[in-house]
Design a protein around this motif. Structure first.
Motif, short mmCIF file in Angstrom:
data_model
loop_
_atom_site.label_atom_id
_atom_site.label_comp_id
_atom_site.label_asym_id
_atom_site.label_seq_id
_atom_site.Cartn_x
_atom_site.Cartn_y
_atom_site.Cartn_z
N PHE A 429 53.09 51.45 21.00
CA PHE A 429 51.80 51.26 21.66
C PHE A 429 51.78 49.92 22.39
CE2 PHE A 429 47.26 50.92 22.05
CZ PHE A 429 46.79 52.22 21.99
N VAL A 430 52.27 48.89 21.70
CA VAL A 430 52.22 47.55 22.27
C VAL A 430 53.31 47.36 23.33
CG1 VAL A 430 52.41 45.09 21.71
CG2 VAL A 430 51.15 46.61 20.20
N ASP A 431 54.42 48.08 23.21
CA ASP A 431 55.50 47.97 24.19
C ASP A 431 55.01 48.28 25.59
OD1 ASP A 431 57.35 47.28 22.33
OD2 ASP A 431 58.53 49.13 22.42
N VAL A 432 54.33 49.42 25.73
CA VAL A 432 53.89 49.86 27.04
C VAL A 432 52.92 48.85 27.64
CG1 VAL A 432 52.78 51.72 28.33
CG2 VAL A 432 54.21 52.26 26.34
N SER A 433 51.92 48.45 26.83
CA SER A 433 50.95 47.49 27.35
C SER A 433 51.60 46.12 27.55
CB SER A 433 49.73 47.40 26.44
OG SER A 433 50.06 47.66 25.10
N GLY A 434 52.60 45.80 26.73
CA GLY A 434 53.30 44.52 26.87
C GLY A 434 53.97 44.40 28.23
N ILE A 435 54.57 45.50 28.70
CA ILE A 435 55.21 45.48 30.03
C ILE A 435 54.17 45.19 31.10
CG2 ILE A 435 56.27 46.98 31.76
CD1 ILE A 435 57.74 48.37 29.44
N MET A 436 53.00 45.79 30.96
CA MET A 436 51.96 45.58 31.96
C MET A 436 51.45 44.14 31.91
SD MET A 436 50.12 49.28 32.23
CE MET A 436 49.53 49.46 30.57
N ILE A 437 51.28 43.60 30.69
CA ILE A 437 50.83 42.20 30.59
C ILE A 437 51.86 41.28 31.23
CG2 ILE A 437 50.36 40.31 28.97
CD1 ILE A 437 49.24 42.41 27.02
N TYR A 438 53.13 41.48 30.86
CA TYR A 438 54.21 40.62 31.36
C TYR A 438 54.25 40.63 32.88
CZ TYR A 438 59.14 39.07 31.97
OH TYR A 438 60.30 38.43 32.34
N LEU A 439 54.27 41.83 33.47
CA LEU A 439 54.45 41.89 34.91
C LEU A 439 53.16 41.55 35.65
CD1 LEU A 439 56.94 44.85 34.89
CD2 LEU A 439 57.42 42.41 35.09
N GLY A 440 52.02 41.78 34.99
CA GLY A 440 50.76 41.33 35.55
C GLY A 440 50.73 39.80 35.63
N VAL A 441 51.16 39.14 34.57
CA VAL A 441 51.22 37.68 34.57
C VAL A 441 52.19 37.20 35.65
CG1 VAL A 441 51.97 35.66 33.24
CG2 VAL A 441 50.59 37.42 32.14
N ALA A 442 53.35 37.88 35.78
CA ALA A 442 54.34 37.51 36.79
C ALA A 442 53.72 37.59 38.19
CB ALA A 442 55.57 38.41 36.69
N SER A 444 50.70 37.29 39.10
CA SER A 444 49.68 36.28 39.40
C SER A 444 50.26 34.87 39.39
CB SER A 444 48.52 36.39 38.41
OG SER A 444 48.96 35.98 37.14
N MET A 445 51.43 34.67 38.79
CA MET A 445 51.95 33.29 38.69
C MET A 445 53.10 32.98 39.64
SD MET A 445 51.51 32.30 34.71
CE MET A 445 52.04 30.66 35.16
#
Lengths: 451, 451
Positions: A429-442, A444-445
């Motif tokens: 569950f967290v893997d899928v959302s983790g990818i989105m958080i990671y690349l979302g942060v990328a 924006s930064m």
């Protein structure tokens, strides 16, 4: 090496060459050791050994072997012997065994049972196996209020042989309502003419027949009881559950939770006794389900595919980041699931729990973020990639903690087993959302990065 | 809602306005409920309540609260009252509490203890807390072989008040060697003139004082005992362990294993009672260790970086493949760890276990490989990538199963706790090798791909 595996070769040899010598030898064993020995044999051999065990020990040994082996043995021996064996068993064990027999065997054996035993079977069979009613035996010691200590002890002596425990006497009204309890210890210490009504404890801890066995275990543990009386909806006493059965229940429940936490469907047989195919089924179901869930990591990555072409270094940190979310989530779900099982927390306390996990997730995220930043630095990563990794770690670990704590609470509030929120399940569950958080942060930064 | 939280506001109100009314009200509570109530209060309030509890109940309630709260209360109340409370406690609980006191408090309280209690404290204090010796109490009932049933019962009546249980009498030689055991049930049923020597069971199940408490739990469970005698190296009886203590041990051991499996350092306090910082420490240690291990996934990926530039589709399956290895490994380690804890399997059976996991890993790998092949097909992946994914899945799942089963067995054979091989730990181990298996398969199956 366990005792049973040590004597196994000798027992096998005697079984074929000198059964009568073996019969004598078996008399020297402790029933629990004999039971352990039976589990090491093939069902056919076990059935032969059971027939050799001295009459007065046979049922006691038989009650202690796993149910699947009981079924094989009862099916293998002559019907009248099987019925006699069932007659001698404790009422609660008899019910569980009969429930597992196939219809043909049941049809042939049940008519051969004793009248009293058949009646008990009928009464106990009405309760589901994992409830107080399903775990209890009807063989408790009943006393009357107007008895004296002397009369009560005389009564104990007269009926002791047929009772599961005589350490507690339950004082019933003429309508079989539970009025009080008096321990044998107290009766022995009392003056002969003392009245049971005067010495009994009236604040009796009891449990309803439809209560879950997990609740029974918590009550017996909390109140340090040797036996717990079971009552029906009109507070009439119908049976008792003894602490030795509850030790087994506690162990089975812990095994079930541990298996679920490892994403294995719970199983009753020991690991090496379970057949390969039954074990495969217990594992394949969850594994495939989680696998299908995990394919969404591919869907998420596909969405962001272009990012890795623009900044290949992002990929190096991908497994690290998503596993960090899964691991912190596994910690949270483990803590919450165990506390729920022990009755330490209730689903209603969700706000306190989630607020604690939010702070915990932030603290752990900042810690891992710092370590991750350092690691990226040692790999000569680009400074913006270093920052991306650190910030994403905080978000992912926080998210992991919250999801890991929330899922078991949600399951419990729907009356499902919280342990379904196992580490592997939460991690996916967290893997899928983790990818989105990671690349979302990328996105924006890192300057000039385009989705 | 649990009972204790329901009455909490009333108790708090009475404590400040009408302590004498509260004292009367407390008399109506079951000791176990009072103990639960105390855990819901601040330590200062709990100390005041303890002083209000009627004398004959106080120690019984106090024994049932967590040790950290016991320490706070003993430290807070006047020294003579603290010493009196300790005198009244069961010997085994007293030892555990004294071990947790700071040196100053200990120095002030110990001289105030009763002579007999101080002597017991000294004797029991010699055993580590998690051994049979550390869990036992010396307050068992000793009988002599030459007693009659009548004399034995008279003896029981005379000493019952000071014994942890009177349901078993232990028959000792003049040199205090354990010769036999006779139950109170049997004494009550015997003829008055029957000799203890004739009715005692001489095949007594006992345990050495230095045995681990986990072994004690397994023995009590296997033999369905209410109490287990503890002997020293010369087979002299030194104490007993009762089944109610063992229910707590079994629960604590299961909690410890479950926490370890979730990569949390075991903790004794309930989740919501543990301080934020102590919980953070229990979690951060393992999480950082696993994180540092997981950074090797980056090292592995770096080694193969060029492959993803040549075939970007490989990346889409990366998280899916490595999580599959971790999940199958978590299943295997969970099954093996629980079976080891229950004594169902021994480390010496490693060949049987690993052979089973090899077959299981192949079966599960082929299954997931087929599902993975299908999924890759639905994503329009290149046929060689589809095959790569399928073949890599077989290898990774097989590897996960073998590692997941082998690590706990290796830990056990070094006398370490197998539960250290938790799901997250195994997953990290398998993640790194999973990447190498995946990309190794890709290199050998995809034409023109170069490392």
């Amino acid at each position: 090496m366990p005792f049973a595996r040590l004597v196994l070769p000798d027992v096998r040899a005697l079984l074929t060459t000198a059964p009568s010598e073996l019969r004598e030898a078996l008399d020297e064993f402790h029933p629990a050791d004999l039971a352990e020995l039976l589990t090491q044999l093939e069902p056919g051999e076990a059935a032969e050994i059971v027939r050799l065990i001295p009459d007065e020990l046979r049922a006691e040994v038989f009650e202690q072997i796993p149910e699947d082996l009981q079924v094989s043995i009862v099916t293998a021996i002559p019907r009248p012997e099987a019925a006699h064996l069932l007659d001698e068993m404790a009422a609660d064990d008899r019910v569980d065994l009969v429930a597992d027999l196939d219809d043909e065997t049941k049809g042939q054996i049940l008519p051969l049972l004793g009248i009293e035993e058949a009646r008990e079977l009928h009464a106990l069979g009405a309760y589901p196996e994992n409830t107080a009613g399903g775990r209890m035996t009807t063989e408790f010691m009943a006393l009357r209020e107007d008895m004296t200590a002397d009369e009560a002890i005389a009564h104990v002596r007269a009926v002791a042989e047929h009772k599961e425990t005589i350490y507690y006497g339950y004082v019933l009204s003429p309508g079989r309502e539970l009025r009080g309890v008096v321990s044998l210890a107290l009766l022995v210490q009392a003056k002969p003419a003392d009245k049971v009504s005067a010495m009994m404890e009236t604040r009796v801890v009891d449990v309803r027949a439809d209560a879950d066995q997990e609740e029974v275990a918590l009550i017996i543990r909390k109140y340090d009881l040797l036996a717990l009386p079971v009552v029906d909806e009109k507070h009439r006493m119908v049976g008792i559950i003894t602490v030795d059965d509850i030790l087994d229940v506690a162990s089975e429940e812990a095994t079930e939770d541990i298996h679920r936490l490892g994403a294995v469907a719970p199983m009753e047989e020991p690991y090496l006794r379970a057949s390969f195919w039954s074990l495969l089924r217990k594992r394949a179901g969850w594994l495939v389900l989680i696998f299908v869930g995990a394919t969404f990591t591919g869907t998420a990555l596909r969405h962001y595919e272009g990012l890795f072409e623009q900044v290949p270094a992002l990929m190096l940190f991908l497994p690290l980041l998503i596993s960090s979310g899964g691991n912190s989530g596994a910690q949270s779900s483990t803590l919450v699931i165990r506390s729920l099982a022990l009755g330490e927390i209730q689903a209603a306390q969700w706000f306190t729990i989630l607020w604690r996990e939010v702070r915990m997730g932030l603290a752990l995220g900042v810690l891992l973020g710092a370590v991750g930043y350092l690691r990226a630095y040692l790999w000569d990563a680009d400074p913006t990639v270093m920052l991306t990794v650190a910030v994403a770690l905080v978000g992912i670990v926080l998210w992991g903690c919250v999801i890991g704590a929330a899922l078991p609470l949600i399951l419990r509030s729907f009356n499902l087993d919280p342990a379904f929120a196992s580490g592997p399940f939460v991690a996916t569950f967290v893997d899928v959302s983790g990818i989105m958080i990671y690349l979302g942060v990328a996105l924006s930064m890192i300057p000039n990065l385009r989705a």
